[in-house]
Design an enzyme around this catalytic site. Structure first.
Site, mmCIF file in Angstrom:
data_model
loop_
_atom_site.group_PDB
_atom_site.id
_atom_site.type_symbol
_atom_site.label_atom_id
_atom_site.label_comp_id
_atom_site.label_asym_id
_atom_site.label_seq_id
_atom_site.Cartn_x
_atom_site.Cartn_y
_atom_site.Cartn_z
ATOM 1 N N GLU A 1 -34.545 25.931 -24.266
ATOM 2 C CA GLU A 1 -33.097 25.961 -23.254
ATOM 3 C C GLU A 1 -33.489 25.508 -22.078
ATOM 4 O OE1 GLU A 1 -32.268 28.515 -26.787
ATOM 5 O OE2 GLU A 1 -33.815 28.669 -25.261
ATOM 6 N N PHE B 1 -25.085 42.071 -30.768
ATOM 7 C CA PHE B 1 -26.296 41.066 -30.888
ATOM 8 C C PHE B 1 -26.230 39.998 -30.079
ATOM 9 C CE2 PHE B 1 -28.483 37.746 -33.232
ATOM 10 C CZ PHE B 1 -29.996 38.258 -33.135
ATOM 11 N N GLN B 2 -27.178 39.825 -29.316
ATOM 12 C CA GLN B 2 -27.249 38.436 -28.317
ATOM 13 C C GLN B 2 -26.021 38.619 -27.440
ATOM 14 O OE1 GLN B 2 -28.181 35.026 -30.676
ATOM 15 N NE2 GLN B 2 -30.443 35.575 -30.487
ATOM 16 N N LYS C 1 -17.332 32.944 -29.656
ATOM 17 C CA LYS C 1 -17.312 32.244 -30.838
ATOM 18 C C LYS C 1 -15.951 32.146 -31.554
ATOM 19 C CE LYS C 1 -19.998 31.895 -35.186
ATOM 20 N NZ LYS C 1 -20.988 32.709 -36.073
ATOM 21 N N MET D 1 -51.423 24.135 -4.869
ATOM 22 C CA MET D 1 -50.685 24.728 -3.267
ATOM 23 C C MET D 1 -51.047 26.005 -2.877
ATOM 24 S SD MET D 1 -49.066 23.054 -1.140
ATOM 25 C CE MET D 1 -48.150 21.930 -1.605
#
Length: 566
Positions: A48, A110-111, A160, A467
Site C-alpha cells: 500500500e 477486525f481490522q 463497507k 548521507m
C-alpha cells in the site's frame, strides 16, 4: 447505483482514468464494481505504501490528481507514509479506504483503525462517511479540494456497508467558481526598481500553480539572477543564463553567496524551508523580502515579509512581466557579479574517464545528464544520490524532477517512477536510487514486470547509508553507527529474478556504455553502479548553522590538517 459504483462514476466525470491500489475485505465492494468498469485502469502495486507513492509520482509528473485505494486496518496504515509525503510537498491526491461496517465502528472489530484520527495532520481534509446519500457530494467536494488552492491529499474513509448501500443518482453539486483578480503590483515593482542587487528565489509552488510558462516569461523579462529550492529545480529551464542553481544545505556557494549579498529577495512559491535557509538569523541579512504565494499560511510564517503578495501566480507573474518588458531593470553590474560567482563557485565535477578510476557520484550524474534526452523524468530516492542529482543534473522542467522534499521518504523513487510512467507510457523515466532506498520498496519490481513498464533503474551502491555516514563522519567524530549495508543482495541477480535485465559497472570508462545500454533497451532495465563508500556530498552546511558556514572538501581537509599539526 450503490456507493462503490458512485465512486467509479465520479472518476469518469472527472476524467480519472488511472488509480493505484491493493484490495482487502472492507474495500471489496469497490473492487467488485471495478470488474464491470473498463474505463478505469487499476494498477495493483505490491504494498500500500507503493500505491500512495505511485499516485504521488503520477500527480507530480502529470499535474493531474493522483488516486490511491486500500482497505481498512493495515491497508490504511500502510498508506500513511505515502500520504504524508504528498502532504508535505502539496501534491494533489485522493485517498479512498474501506472501513469496517458502520455498526462495528468503535468496537475494536477486525481490522478497524481510527483512520480519521491518525491522519488529521497529514491531509488537507478528511471524511468518515456516515450516510451513504452524502457520498456523491463528498466525492465532488474532495476531488475539487485536493486540486484547488494549495493542493494536497484528501482522504475519504467509507464503511463497507455504505459502499454496498443504494445511493440516489445526482443531481451533483457544481463546484464553486472562484474568480480572482491580480493584486496591485505597484509596490512590488517599485521595490524591484529601487534595488541594486535583487535576487529571484523560486520553489515548488511554480509547478503546483501550473505557472511554469509565466515564470519563465518573468525570469526572461526581468533578467534577475535566480536561485531555486530543491522542489524548484527546473523552474528556469536548463538554458537560463542567470540561474545560479540550488541554494541551501547542499546548494552551490554561488547561490548561497548571492542570497547573502542581495539587497532584495523576491520569493515566489517557496516556503523558506530550513534546509534551504539554514539558520534564519543569518539568511539574506542585507535584504528586504517580497513574498509571493497562493497560501496565506506560508507568508510571515518563518520570516516576516517586507511586502506580502497573495494570489494566483500566473496572474501575478504575467503582470510583472508586462510591466518589465517596457521598462527593464538596470542591474547589469549585479548580473555580471552573479555570473562570475556561478562560473567560479557553481556545481562542478571532474569528468574522469580513466579506465581504472572508480566511479564518483557527481561524475556519473553529469554523464547521465548529458546522455539522457531532455524530456527524461528522473524519480529520485532520498540520500546522497538525491543531492548529486539536484546539483549536477540539468533539468529543463520542474515536472521532470520527482523528489521527496518535505518528508525525505526513502523508498519514494521506485513507486514514483512507476506512477510517472503511467502518466506517460512513452516517456523516458529513470529511477535514480541508492542501495538503502532501493531496498525500501523493492517489491515494486513486480509491478514493473506485470505492466511491462519501460522504467530504467539506476542503483548507486556504496554499501552503506551514505548521507547518515557522512554526517556521522563530519559531525559525530566519525563514530559510525548502524549504517553498514555491505550484506546487500546481488542487485543484478535480484532484478533478473523479476525478469528485468541488469548490468553492473564499477569504472568510469564503463559509464557511457552502461547508460546508453539501458536507455536503448526496449523495456525495463537495471544498472548497478558501484561507487566509493567514502564519497561525500559537497558542499554541506551543518544542521542549524548559517548557509555562509558551508563546508566543502577543501576546507574540511585544511581544517583536519591544521588540527593534526596542532
Amino acid at each position: 447505483m450503490n456507493g462503490a459504483q458512485h465512486i467509479l462514476d465520479a472518476f469518469h466525470r472527472h476524467h480519472i482514468s488511472t488509480v493505484f491500489g491493493y484490495p482487502g475485505g472492507c474495500i471489496m465492494p469497490l473492487y467488485d464494481a471495478l470488474v464491470d468498469d473498463v474505463g478505469v485502469e487499476h494498477v495493483l502495486c505490491r504494498h500500500e505504501q507503493g500505491c500512495a507513492l505511485a499516485a504521488d509520482g503520477y500527480a507530480r509528473a502529470s499535474g493531474k490528481l493522483g488516486v490511491c485505494i486500500a482497505t481498512s486496518g493495515p491497508g490504511a496504515t500502510n498508506l500513511i507514509t505515502g500520504v504524508a509525503n504528498a502532504h508535505r510537498d502539496s501534491i494533489p491526491m485522493l485517498v479512498i479506504t474501506g472501513q469496517v461496517p458502520s455498526g462495528l465502528i468503535g468496537t475494536d472489530a477486525f481490522q478497524e483503525t481510527d483512520v480519521l484520527g491518525m491522519t488529521l495532520g497529514i491531509v488537507k481534509h478528511s471524511y468518515l462517511i456516515d450516510d451513504a446519500d452524502t457520498l456523491p457530494a463528498i466525492l465532488e467536494e474532495a476531488i475539487e479540494l485536493a486540486q484547488n488552492g494549495r493542493p494536497g491529499p484528501v482522504w475519504i474513509d467509507i464503511p463497507k456497508d455504505l459502499l454496498l448501500a443504494d445511493v440516489a443518482a445526482g443531481p451533483f453539486p457544481q463546484p464553486e467558481t472562484h474568480r480572482t483578480t491580480c493584486p496591485d503590483l505597484t509596490e512590488t515593482l517599485a521595490m524591484l526598481r529601487s534595488a541594486r542587487k535583487p535576487l529571484l528565489y523560486s520553489g515548488g509552488g511554480i509547478s503546483l500553480a501550473h505557472a511554469e510558462e509565466s515564470f519563465r516569461n518573468f525570469a526572461e523579462s526581468s533578467a534577475l539572477p535566480s536561485v531555486v529550492t530543491l522542489k524548484g529545480i527546473g523552474n528556469p529551464g536548463k538554458h537560463n543564463p542567470y540561474n545560479l542553481g540550488m541554494l541551501g544545505m547542499h546548494g552551490s556557494r554561488a547561490a548561497n553567496r548571492a542570497v547573502d549579498e542581495c539587497d532584495l529577495l523576491l520569493v515566489i512559491g517557496a516556503r523558506l524551508d530550513d534546509r534551504a535557509t539554514g539558520n534564519l538569523k543569518g539568511f539574506a541579512p542585507n535584504a528586504r523580502m517580497i513574498h509571493i504565494d497562493a497560501d496565506a499560511a506560508e507568508i510571515n510564517k518563518l520570516r516576516p515579509a517586507d511586502l506580502a503578495v497573495r494570489g494566483d501566480l500566473n496572474q501575478i507573474l504575467t503582470g510583472l512581466s508586462n510591466a518589465l518588458q517596457t521598462n527593464p531593470l538596470a542591474i547589469s553590474e549585479w548580473q555580471q557579479q552573479c555570473r562570475t560567482w556561478h562560473t567560479t563557485a557553481g556545481f562542478h565535477a571532474a569528468d574522469n574517464e580513466e579506465a581504472l578510476a572508480p566511479i564518483t557520484g557527481p561524475g556519473f550524474i553529469r554523464q547521465l545528464s548529458r546522455i539522457a534526452p531532455d524530456d527524461t523524468v528522473i524519480a529520485c530516492d532520498v540520500g546522497q544520490h538525491q543531492m548529486w542529482v539536484a546539483q549536477h543534473y540539468e533539468f529543463d522542467h520542474p515536472r521532470h524532477h520527482l523528489t521527496s522534499g518535505g518528508l525525505g521518504t526513502m523508498g519514494f523513487g521506485l513507486p514514483a517512477a512507476i506512477g510517472a510512467q503511467f502518466a506517460d507510457r512513452n516517456s523516458t523515466v529513470i529511477n535514480v536510487t541508492g542501495d538503502g532506498s532501493f531496498m525500501m520498496n523493492a517489491q515494486e519490481l513486480a509491478t514493473i514486470r506485470r505492466y511491462h513498464l519501460p522504467v530504467k533503474l539506476i542503483v548507486m551502491d556504496n554499501q552503506c547509508l551514505g548521507m547518515v555516514r557522512q554526517q556521522q563522519e563530519l559531525f559525530y567524530s566519525n563514530r559510525e553507527s548502524q549504517i553498514n549495508l555491505d550484506d546487500n543482495p546481488d542487485f543484478v541477480a535480484m532484478a533478473r529474478a523479476f525478469d528485468i535485465p541488469a548490468l553492473h559497472i564499477k569504472r568510469t570508462d564503463q559509464i557511457r556504455r552502461g547508460i546508453e545500454t539501458i536507455l536503448a533497451y526496449d523495456g525495463p532495465m537495471l544498472l548497478h553502479v558501484a561507487i566509493s563508500r567514502e564519497d561525500n556530498v559537497w558542499p554541506i552546511v551543518k544542521p542549524g548553522a548559517s548557509n555562509r558556514e558551508m563546508i566543502d572538501e577543501t576546507r574540511r581537509t585544511a581544517k583536519a590538517s591544521k588540527e593534526q599539526t596542532a
